[in-house]
Structures are given as structure tokens and as C-alpha cells.
Design a protein around this motif. Sequence first.
Motif, PDB file in Angstrom:
ATOM      1  N   GLU A 194      10.162   3.077  -2.870  1.00 17.81           N
ATOM      2  CA  GLU A 194       9.402   2.687  -4.050  1.00 17.81           C
ATOM      3  C   GLU A 194       9.819   3.558  -5.217  1.00 17.81           C
ATOM      4  O   GLU A 194       9.829   4.787  -5.112  1.00 17.81           O
ATOM      5  CB  GLU A 194       7.904   2.852  -3.807  1.00 17.81           C
ATOM      6  CG  GLU A 194       7.062   2.534  -5.027  1.00 17.81           C
ATOM      7  CD  GLU A 194       5.589   2.757  -4.809  1.00 17.81           C
ATOM      8  OE1 GLU A 194       4.942   1.837  -4.310  1.00 17.81           O
ATOM      9  OE2 GLU A 194       5.107   3.862  -5.128  1.00 17.81           O
ATOM     10  N   THR A 232       3.919  -9.191  -4.075  1.00 17.54           N
ATOM     11  CA  THR A 232       4.834  -8.876  -2.975  1.00 17.54           C
ATOM     12  C   THR A 232       5.335 -10.156  -2.318  1.00 17.54           C
ATOM     13  O   THR A 232       4.579 -11.113  -2.153  1.00 17.54           O
ATOM     14  CB  THR A 232       4.112  -8.025  -1.910  1.00 17.54           C
ATOM     15  OG1 THR A 232       3.550  -6.883  -2.539  1.00 17.54           O
ATOM     16  CG2 THR A 232       5.053  -7.583  -0.814  1.00 17.54           C
ATOM     17  N   SER A 269       8.717   4.638  -8.829  1.00 20.00           N
ATOM     18  CA  SER A 269       7.540   4.657  -9.696  1.00 20.00           C
ATOM     19  C   SER A 269       7.923   5.260 -11.038  1.00 20.00           C
ATOM     20  O   SER A 269       8.536   6.328 -11.097  1.00 20.00           O
ATOM     21  CB  SER A 269       6.425   5.486  -9.055  1.00 20.00           C
ATOM     22  OG  SER A 269       5.298   5.522  -9.900  1.00 20.00           O
ATOM     23  N   ARG A 288       9.239  -2.003  -5.374  1.00 16.71           N
ATOM     24  CA  ARG A 288       9.307  -1.674  -3.955  1.00 16.71           C
ATOM     25  C   ARG A 288      10.308  -2.577  -3.257  1.00 16.71           C
ATOM     26  O   ARG A 288      10.477  -3.731  -3.618  1.00 16.71           O
ATOM     27  CB  ARG A 288       7.950  -1.909  -3.277  1.00 16.71           C
ATOM     28  CG  ARG A 288       6.861  -1.020  -3.726  1.00 16.71           C
ATOM     29  CD  ARG A 288       5.562  -1.377  -3.039  1.00 16.71           C
ATOM     30  NE  ARG A 288       4.514  -0.458  -3.449  1.00 16.71           N
ATOM     31  CZ  ARG A 288       3.223  -0.740  -3.417  1.00 16.71           C
ATOM     32  NH1 ARG A 288       2.824  -1.922  -2.996  1.00 16.71           N
ATOM     33  NH2 ARG A 288       2.347   0.142  -3.795  1.00 16.71           N
TER      34      ARG A 288
END
Length: 132
Positions: free
Chosen positions: A71, A105, A73, A81
Motif C-alpha cells: 500500500e 477494491t 499512502s 493498494r
Amino acid sequence: LLGTVYSGSSIIPFSQNSPGAPTTEPMSLDASLSFLAKIESGAYMNYVLEYRDFTDVSGVSMYGRLCAGAELSLRDAFFLRGGWGSGYPSVGFGMRRKTGEFSFTWYSEEIGQSYQAEREIRFMLQYQVRAF
């Protein structure tokens, strides 16, 4: 935990004509390792490696129990992700705030009777509210 046993009744029955709950569910153990690498300007990469059911209670091949993901950030506000689990890829993105998180997702689940027999592609929109 320690061989869960199910009863035939439920407080809130969700499905009709269900084949029923299993009589027992043997205990399994998972192992995981995570590494966080800070990048400049408040960004970071989080890497995860997971080995589900390393005691092999499920009988699924080792390839089907290995998972990995990463991931990225950005300033703990936006994230991307990507990963691999249960033999299938997954990707997602989202936004974080102090009071909640919103994410989208794409992933797959195995719904067949054997490993990688019947893949079902799924999409998930998730909104998470932080109370504390």
C-alpha cells in the motif's frame, strides 16, 4: 478458536434453504510479516506477507494460502493498494481522513469445490467511520 462448534439456530437468520452450518471448524493459525518504509513528504509504503493456515488444517495448497500486498499512502490522505491472495490479484484505492475512510477494491473469491475451480470477481465500496 480451539475448534469452534456451531449450533443449528441463529439469532438473525440471513439465508434461506442454507445447506447448514458445519458441525465443527478446526482451529488454524496464520502468520504475517509487515514492513513500513517511510518516503519523503509524508508518504510511506506498507508491505505485508501472510501465510494463512500454516498448520494446513484446510488442505488447500500452499500457493492458495500465501498472500502478499503493498500500500502506497500519500500524506495519510490517499492510498493505492495491490496484492495477491488465494491465488488471485486484487487492487484498490481510497481516501483517509481523521473521522473516516472511503475505499474501492477489486478482488476475487474462490466459490468452486476445489482450489481455483471457479473464480468470482467482486467489487467492494467501503466507508468506515471512526468513533474514537
